[in-house]
Design an enzyme around this catalytic site. Sequence first.
Site, short mmCIF file in Angstrom:
data_model
loop_
_atom_site.label_atom_id
_atom_site.label_comp_id
_atom_site.label_asym_id
_atom_site.label_seq_id
_atom_site.Cartn_x
_atom_site.Cartn_y
_atom_site.Cartn_z
N ALA A 1 41.40 45.59 36.17
CA ALA A 1 40.11 46.14 35.80
C ALA A 1 39.13 46.11 36.95
O ALA A 1 39.15 45.22 37.79
CB ALA A 1 39.54 45.35 34.62
N CYS A 2 38.26 47.13 36.99
CA CYS A 2 37.15 47.11 37.93
C CYS A 2 35.96 47.74 37.23
O CYS A 2 36.00 48.01 36.03
CB CYS A 2 37.48 47.83 39.24
SG CYS A 2 37.67 49.60 39.13
N GLY A 3 34.90 47.98 37.97
CA GLY A 3 33.68 48.49 37.35
C GLY A 3 33.88 49.82 36.65
O GLY A 3 33.42 50.02 35.54
#
Lengths: 155, 93
Positions: B8-10
């Site tokens: 996951a990232c932004g």
Amino acid sequence: MIWKELNESLIITNLKANDYTDVMKELGSVMIQEGYAKDSYIDALIEREQEYPTGLDIDGVGVAIPHTAVSHVKKHGIAIAVLDKPVTFFQMGTDDETVEVQVIFMLAVINANEHLDQLQTILKIIQDKNVLSDLMKTKDTKQIIKIIKDKECTL
Amino acid sequence: MKKKVIVACGGAVATSTIAANKIVELCKENGIDVEICQIRISEIESNLEGTSLIVTTSKVKRDYGVPLITGMPFISGIGVEKTQAAILDVLKR
């Protein structure tokens, strides 16, 4: 080969900026003018940077890779700026560690999977602090492309 | 058994794609059958079921009850081997 795809009109040297929002406005405007991003791109860059910073400390040399959600982007591209003096970014993955950044690789990403090789190549290039130092020294857009080309040929 | 890894990232746009690709390569080299779930940080909670590991390239302060490793070294290039070892350690359990 990403150096072949670099567009000189998306490269700014000696960019004057007091903080990272100036960087987003100046370089983001170029992305919009050149048809890579929508008008919402700049605000989206700033908001995103506040929540999920993109500064990287490469062994003591700062670089940032600002980008946004795909909805603000028209086509895939990379804009590069070398600042006349460093500005403070927060480091990616933190909310309290800063890094002084003088080289910016701004990404307009539409489909990361399609451009995965390119993104990985950019990372390999910016992970080399000597490349970053060379980029910081130049004021010529052609020279920037050459530095990236020379590095890319060693990968 | 197939291991589910959340990456996951932004915005699930750039950095998580790179991290996900590195994890797939790593697992292939080590004979681990892996399923990558690439999402935004805000979507982690609703995708937790069956997850063995979470790798993020952004700050996460919450404890999801699942091992969480920062994928930042895949982006910065600094400390990659240590991160790979930590990921393998979790997935080989």
